[in-house]
Design a protein around this motif. Structure first.
Motif, PDB file in Angstrom:
ATOM      1  N   GLN A 530       0.818  -1.202   0.000  1.00  0.00           N
ATOM      2  CA  GLN A 530       0.000   0.000   0.000  1.00  0.00           C
ATOM      3  C   GLN A 530       0.859   1.263   0.000  1.00  0.00           C
ATOM      4  N   ARG A 531       1.954   1.220   0.747  1.00  0.00           N
ATOM      5  CA  ARG A 531       2.842   2.388   0.787  1.00  0.00           C
ATOM      6  C   ARG A 531       3.443   2.653  -0.596  1.00  0.00           C
ATOM      7  N   ALA A 532       3.840   1.559  -1.292  1.00  0.00           N
ATOM      8  CA  ALA A 532       4.435   1.727  -2.611  1.00  0.00           C
ATOM      9  C   ALA A 532       3.414   2.244  -3.624  1.00  0.00           C
ATOM     10  N   GLU A 533       2.167   1.827  -3.472  1.00  0.00           N
ATOM     11  CA  GLU A 533       1.132   2.242  -4.410  1.00  0.00           C
ATOM     12  C   GLU A 533       0.528   3.601  -4.079  1.00  0.00           C
ATOM     13  N   TYR A 534       0.806   4.088  -2.868  1.00  0.00           N
ATOM     14  CA  TYR A 534       0.249   5.386  -2.469  1.00  0.00           C
ATOM     15  C   TYR A 534       0.979   6.511  -3.200  1.00  0.00           C
ATOM     16  N   THR A 535       0.236   7.411  -3.791  1.00  0.00           N
ATOM     17  CA  THR A 535       0.819   8.533  -4.516  1.00  0.00           C
ATOM     18  C   THR A 535       0.241   9.829  -3.978  1.00  0.00           C
ATOM     19  N   ALA A 536       1.104  10.669  -3.443  1.00  0.00           N
ATOM     20  CA  ALA A 536       0.691  11.981  -2.960  1.00  0.00           C
ATOM     21  C   ALA A 536       1.095  13.018  -3.989  1.00  0.00           C
ATOM     22  N   PHE A 787       1.098   8.727   3.733  1.00  0.00           N
ATOM     23  CA  PHE A 787       0.533   7.382   3.882  1.00  0.00           C
ATOM     24  C   PHE A 787       0.203   7.117   5.342  1.00  0.00           C
ATOM     25  N   GLN A 788      -1.011   6.665   5.585  1.00  0.00           N
ATOM     26  CA  GLN A 788      -1.467   6.366   6.941  1.00  0.00           C
ATOM     27  C   GLN A 788      -1.523   4.856   7.138  1.00  0.00           C
ATOM     28  N   SER A 789      -0.704   4.382   8.033  1.00  0.00           N
ATOM     29  CA  SER A 789      -0.664   2.947   8.300  1.00  0.00           C
ATOM     30  C   SER A 789      -1.921   2.509   9.037  1.00  0.00           C
ATOM     31  N   SER A 790      -2.434   1.365   8.649  1.00  0.00           N
ATOM     32  CA  SER A 790      -3.611   0.798   9.319  1.00  0.00           C
ATOM     33  C   SER A 790      -3.261  -0.460  10.110  1.00  0.00           C
ATOM     34  N   THR A 791      -1.966  -0.771  10.211  1.00  0.00           N
ATOM     35  CA  THR A 791      -1.562  -2.004  10.882  1.00  0.00           C
ATOM     36  C   THR A 791      -1.005  -1.769  12.272  1.00  0.00           C
ATOM     37  N   SER A 792      -0.806  -0.525  12.671  1.00  0.00           N
ATOM     38  CA  SER A 792      -0.173  -0.256  13.965  1.00  0.00           C
ATOM     39  C   SER A 792      -0.986  -0.821  15.119  1.00  0.00           C
ATOM     40  N   MET A 793      -2.290  -0.545  15.121  1.00  0.00           N
ATOM     41  CA  MET A 793      -3.120  -1.003  16.229  1.00  0.00           C
ATOM     42  C   MET A 793      -3.268  -2.524  16.249  1.00  0.00           C
ATOM     43  N   PRO A 794      -3.553  -3.196  15.103  1.00  0.00           N
ATOM     44  CA  PRO A 794      -3.603  -4.665  15.157  1.00  0.00           C
ATOM     45  C   PRO A 794      -2.296  -5.289  15.631  1.00  0.00           C
ATOM     46  N   LEU A 795      -1.157  -4.758  15.168  1.00  0.00           N
ATOM     47  CA  LEU A 795       0.127  -5.311  15.604  1.00  0.00           C
ATOM     48  C   LEU A 795       0.350  -5.093  17.091  1.00  0.00           C
ATOM     49  N   LEU A 796      -0.076  -3.934  17.592  1.00  0.00           N
ATOM     50  CA  LEU A 796       0.081  -3.662  19.024  1.00  0.00           C
ATOM     51  C   LEU A 796      -0.756  -4.639  19.846  1.00  0.00           C
ATOM     52  N   ILE A 797      -2.003  -4.869  19.422  1.00  0.00           N
ATOM     53  CA  ILE A 797      -2.883  -5.785  20.157  1.00  0.00           C
ATOM     54  C   ILE A 797      -2.302  -7.203  20.134  1.00  0.00           C
ATOM     55  N   LEU A 798      -1.846  -7.646  18.956  1.00  0.00           N
ATOM     56  CA  LEU A 798      -1.275  -8.987  18.858  1.00  0.00           C
ATOM     57  C   LEU A 798      -0.016  -9.117  19.708  1.00  0.00           C
ATOM     58  N   THR A 799       0.817  -8.080  19.699  1.00  0.00           N
ATOM     59  CA  THR A 799       2.048  -8.133  20.494  1.00  0.00           C
ATOM     60  C   THR A 799       1.741  -8.184  21.976  1.00  0.00           C
ATOM     61  N   LEU A 800       0.767  -7.387  22.414  1.00  0.00           N
ATOM     62  CA  LEU A 800       0.394  -7.415  23.831  1.00  0.00           C
ATOM     63  C   LEU A 800      -0.156  -8.778  24.227  1.00  0.00           C
ATOM     64  N   ALA A 801      -0.972  -9.370  23.335  1.00  0.00           N
ATOM     65  CA  ALA A 801      -1.497 -10.709  23.635  1.00  0.00           C
ATOM     66  C   ALA A 801      -0.362 -11.724  23.751  1.00  0.00           C
ATOM     67  N   ALA A 802       0.597 -11.661  22.805  1.00  0.00           N
ATOM     68  CA  ALA A 802       1.745 -12.568  22.881  1.00  0.00           C
ATOM     69  C   ALA A 802       2.581 -12.301  24.127  1.00  0.00           C
ATOM     70  N   LEU A 803       2.687 -11.021  24.505  1.00  0.00           N
ATOM     71  CA  LEU A 803       3.445 -10.685  25.713  1.00  0.00           C
ATOM     72  C   LEU A 803       2.821 -11.315  26.950  1.00  0.00           C
ATOM     73  N   VAL A 804       1.490 -11.200  27.059  1.00  0.00           N
ATOM     74  CA  VAL A 804       0.802 -11.771  28.223  1.00  0.00           C
ATOM     75  C   VAL A 804       0.992 -13.278  28.275  1.00  0.00           C
ATOM     76  N   LEU A 805       0.791 -13.934  27.119  1.00  0.00           N
ATOM     77  CA  LEU A 805       0.922 -15.393  27.101  1.00  0.00           C
ATOM     78  C   LEU A 805       2.362 -15.826  27.373  1.00  0.00           C
ATOM     79  N   THR A 806       3.319 -15.093  26.802  1.00  0.00           N
ATOM     80  CA  THR A 806       4.724 -15.446  27.006  1.00  0.00           C
ATOM     81  C   THR A 806       5.127 -15.306  28.465  1.00  0.00           C
TER      82      THR A 806
END
Length: 935
Positions: A530-536, A787-806
């Motif tokens: 998406q970043r590569a295809e984004y044109t400003a 370009f506005q990233s839409s993956t920051s929040m999902p990655l944060l949630i997944l990382t926190l979940a992995a942190l808790v389980l780990t």
């Protein structure tokens, strides 16, 4: 001894052991109860949040018997719920007319019926420091028919024409308070806010309610065309039946009837009703089964070692039972009974805890989801099944230790000897084969077969192979401790020697981290695409202001708008932009047309679908990669993107102010942003038709010669150090105002760009919106955010979940290690080890387990992640190939974007073990009490 007597005795012994070893028992109960807590809470949350049809109707219709909505001036057909409609022949859209629509609806109803109009229109509200767009709704909120549609919060309902109530979210967005005044759009109609309310299914909606006829009729302008109206109806017998609905359909009226929705007619009467077969349900149950299986596997991996440690701590007791005539069946029953007892305790704690957490977090969850839940819905059967699952999991976790205990030697149990233990030689071989075969299958499914199922299956097999290799890998890690200090050496050796409790914890962490890495790889790779295809069109932070050329008072409005931007936003350098007038505002088909000529050498040989059909697939494939066709320069437009008239400040703002470009403008030449517009002599030609030209159907280009043309020496601008900016979107050609005047091109002022010192905040943007409302509707402004990233929040949630389980898994393994090595720790203290050694050892034990699991999980998670990215790329290439085969050429071959989640790797490999190590060290007592041996 009968089976019943055996289990009665086993349960009694298990209960006493659980009470005697409170710490270990609490650990096992916590391991089992936490997932059960989550599952039971999710069940209650889902059931309570899932509104019944009656609850949905109450929120949308109140207590009305039906809602009528005029949609067409002819007959229509609708589904039972009124959500699917089709206009029959000769039916056309009819503009809302509240008076006529009310008369039509009233005529369809039996005598004694009640009709409540519900009219709304989208409006902008002046709130003092800016404007807020919201839905203006006229309905008598005090009418009994509306009960359940609104929830009053503060103040009161409107009682006069100049009073309104607003949603709480609107109040937060506008910065107003109860008692303040607001103005509706440009009408000058003002009203006082006398109260707030909320929509149960739309907590984040902006809405304003006024009395019927109080505001909308006074707005004027084109408001009537945008009005949306419906009518809540109450009939004497409380039933709007299907025949009445069908009769209303003949008049173009759509009806949502409470009686028809809750008790629909036979399917033979249905029209447009959505039927969902069993495939969706089967997929749902498959997904649920997979999730439940993973939960059971995860708990067994973590809880199994705890039972194994418990068995070792109870070896003498089991040996005495064996010496007194107990057989293997009794020993198995006693160990399994521990799983039953602790599983039952976990069931009670987990289910009650899940219910309590759901009750306590319900307000926050409702605010987060933007919708109120329905009435509490406790499904006793489902909660009982979840509790039974806890008992089952506890029993399964104790199964392997029970079999091991039943096979133990009585003499070794009584003497405390543990015998010589050798690692399995078969398991590493099986794990290696599974790892290689699974990885090969996953990659083959991605690269050659385009099979997501094969990718998923191969990834699972590969991960199971790594799990099988975990004991051997843990042993290999243990050899790394030779050069470490004392505490680190002890931690690694303890993990390697006691693989029975270390390996399952590492495997549990591995599974969680592998899933996180796989998903993260897919997400960051897609973000890279998406970043590569984004044109400003302009650099990040640039403010752009446009107006429509040809409008009355355009220059005055643009001047006022520029002043507003410079007053409200933190702007810096400014560049005013004009274009060439070729008949802007022309309302006929015979308007002027302007184009930058494209030299023959820069034109794509493909002139459309018909020419592509005359070529072979190989020719189409070759041309699809041709830069001339990839860029697809057409040079033809009658808008601003053809010619921009501006000074060198525009080049500076765009970051394209090379010395060559600046010199070309100063010398009366032109600047182009794509080299394809320049001919062999380095010149560019601007063509102008006074009236709309004839068009060549084959090429799509003008068929007649231009009336006038101008040729300028040109330089191609280059953009440096301006990420994600593509100034070619600004215009095809740039000349200065002086050059335009000398050529006789009358420039028309129509835009301005500003650079900014910082990104404008919400208050500044709202203030500018309010200022623009006072200027003109033909103005448009924006801020390039990049370009506005839409993956920051999902990655944060997944990382926190992995942190808790780990941390949880590593902490469990550490607690077991402390319980299992109490004698070793006492020996350390007896020989003079400093108190901090125990704390340091505990922290390193936890950190070592976390680090091993994270490393192995990161490596194994790359296999499915990379395979899924390759599979998606192969699918895209397949679609592109199919398009070429069919004669369509749409750009070059899709590129492969594969990126690794380096930030996630850093968080996992460094942050997670460090956090686990510190927490374990802080929560461990540094001093122990040495017990004196009796006698």
């Amino acid at each position: 001894m009968s089976v019943l007597s055996t289990w009665r005795l086993a349960l009694r012994i298990a209960r006493r052991d659980a009470v005697r070893a409170k710490g270990r028992s609490a650990l096992v109960v916590a391991m089992i109860a936490l997932p059960i807590l989550g599952v039971s809470g999710a069940d209650l949350l889902f059931r309570t949040g899932e509104l019944s049809p009656a609850e949905e109707l109450t929120r949308e219709l109140g207590v009305a018997d039906a809602e009528f909505r005029v949609e067409s001036d002819g007959a229509i057909e609708q589904s039972f719920e009124g959500d699917v409609t089709t206009w029959l022949e000769d039916s056309e859209y009819t503009a809302p007319d509240p008076a006529a629509d009310l008369a039509l609806v009233t005529g369809l109803l039996p005598p004694g019926s009640t009709v409540l109009p519900d009219i709304s229109v989208s409006q902008r509200f002046d709130v003092g420091d800016g404007v807020v767009r919201a839905q203006l709704r006229e309905i008598d909120a005090a009418d009994p028919l509306t009960e359940g549609m609104f929830t009053p919060l503060d103040g009161r309902l409107p009682e006069a024409a100049d009073e309104v109530v607003v949603t709480e979210h609107f109040l937060d967005e506008s910065g107003l308070a109860v008692g303040d005044e607001l103005t509706v759009g440009e009408s000058g109609v003002s009203a006082r806010v006398v109260g707030t309310y909320e929509l149960p299914s739309g907590l984040d909606e902006d809405e304003v309610i006024a009395l019927p006829g109080a505001v909308i009729p006074r707005l004027g302008g084109d408001t009537a065309e945008d009005v949306w109206g419906s009518y809540l109806v109450g009939v004497p017998d409380g039933v709007v039946d299907w025949p009445l609905v069908k009769e209303a359909n003949t008049q173009g009226v759509v009806v949502r009837s409470r009686a028809v929705t809750l008790d629909p007619p036979p399917d033979s009467e249905a029209y447009g009703s959505m039927y969902s077969g069993g495939s969706g349900d089967s997929e749902f149950f498959v997904a649920v089964g997979v999730v439940v299986s993973l939960v059971i596997l995860e708990i067994c991996l973590l809880a199994g070692p705890a039972f194994a440690v418990g068995v070792r701590r109870s070896r003498r007791q089991l040996g005495l039972i064996g010496a007194n005539g107990g057989d293997r069946r009794h020993l198995r029953a006693i160990t399994l009974a521990s799983g039953v007892v602790l599983g039952a305790a976990a069931a009670v704690v987990g289910v009650l805890g899940g219910v309590a957490v759901t009750v306590l977090t319900r307000p926050w969850l409702e605010e987060t989801t933007g919708s109120r839940f329905g009435a509490w819905d406790f499904r006793v059967t489902e909660l009982g099944a979840i509790a039974a699952l806890a008992v089952l999991v506890g029993t399964l976790a104790a199964l392997v230790p029970a079999v091991t205990a039943s096979r133990g030697d009585v003499l070794e149990s009584l003497t405390g000897r543990r015998g010589v233990r050798h690692g399995s030689r078969v398991l590493p071989v099986v794990g290696t084969v599974a790892l290689l075969a699974g990885a090969a299958a996953a990659l083959a499914g991605a690269v050659t077969m385009d099979s997501s199922a094969m990718v998923a299956g191969g990834a699972i097999v590969a991960e199971l192979g790594v799990v099988a290799l975990t004991p051997a890998l843990v042993g290999a890690f243990g050899r790394l401790g030779r050069r470490l200090p004392l505490s680190g050496r002890l931690a690694l050796r303890d993990a390697a020697r006691n693989r029975g409790r270390s390996a399952p914890a590492v495997a549990a962490i591995l599974a969680a981290v592998a899933g996180l890495v796989a998903v993260s790889t897919v997400l960051v790779s897609d973000e890279e695409r998406q970043r590569a295809e984004y044109t400003a069109a302009v650099p990040e932070g640039t403010v752009t202001l446009y107006t429509w050329a040809g409008e009355d008072d355009m220059e005055t409005d643009l001047t006022r708008a520029r002043q507003a931007v410079e007053r409200e936003l933190p702007v810096a350098e400014r560049a005013d932009i004009a274009t060439v007038d070729v008949g802007y505002g022309c309302e006929t088909d015979d308007c002027g047309y302007m184009a930058v000529a494209v030299p023959e050498a820069s034109r794509c040989p493909l002139d459309g679908w018909e020419s592509a059909q005359d070529m072979t697939v190989e020719e189409r494939r070759r041309l699809a990669e041709d830069p001339r066709c990839v860029e697809n320069i057409d040079g033809g437009t009658s808008s601003m993107t053809s010619v921009a008239v501006a000074g060198p400040e525009l080049l500076r703002l765009l970051g394209a102010d090379s010395p060559e470009a600046l010199a070309a403008l100063a010398d009366g030449g032109a600047v182009v942003f794509r080299d394809g517009f320049r001919d062999a002599a380095g010149e560019v030609t601007l063509q102008l038709w006074d009236t709309s030209p004839d068009w060549d159907d084959a090429t799509g280009a003008p068929a007649s010669e231009p009336d006038r043309s101008w040729t300028f020496p040109a330089v191609t601008a280059t953009v440096e150090n301006v990420p994600a900016a593509s100034p070619e979107a600004v215009a095809d050609l740039l000349i200065t105002p002086e050059t335009a005047e000398r050529a006789g091109l009358g420039p028309v002022d129509m835009a301005t760009y500003w650079s900014t010192d910082r990104m404008p905040d919400a208050a500044e943007r709202r203030a500018l919106d309010g200022a623009m409302e006072q200027v003109s509707d033909s103005l448009y402004w924006d801020v390039e955010r990049g370009f506005q990233s839409s993956t920051s929040m999902p990655l944060l949630i997944l990382t926190l979940a992995a942190l808790v389980l780990t941390i949880g898994a590593a902490g469990i393994a550490t607690g077991l290690a402390q319980a299992d090595s109490a004698a070793d720790l006492a020996t350390l203290a007896a020989v003079g080890a400093a108190p901090r050694v125990r704390r340091t050892l505990s922290g390193l034990q936890c950190g070592v387990i976390a680090f091993m699991g994270v490393v192995l999980g990161a490596v194994s998670g790359l296999v499915p992640g990379i395979a899924l990215v390759l599979a998606d790329h192969r699918t895209s290439v397949g679609w592109w190939d199919d398009a070429l085969e069919s004669g369509w050429v749409s750009g070059g071959r899709p590129e492969l974007y594969l990126d690794l989640p380096w930030v996630t790797f850093g968080e996992l490999l460094i942050g997670v073990p460090l956090v686990a190590c510190v927490l374990a060290a802080l929560l461990t007592r540094s001093r122990i009490t040495l017990a004196r041996r009796a006698g």
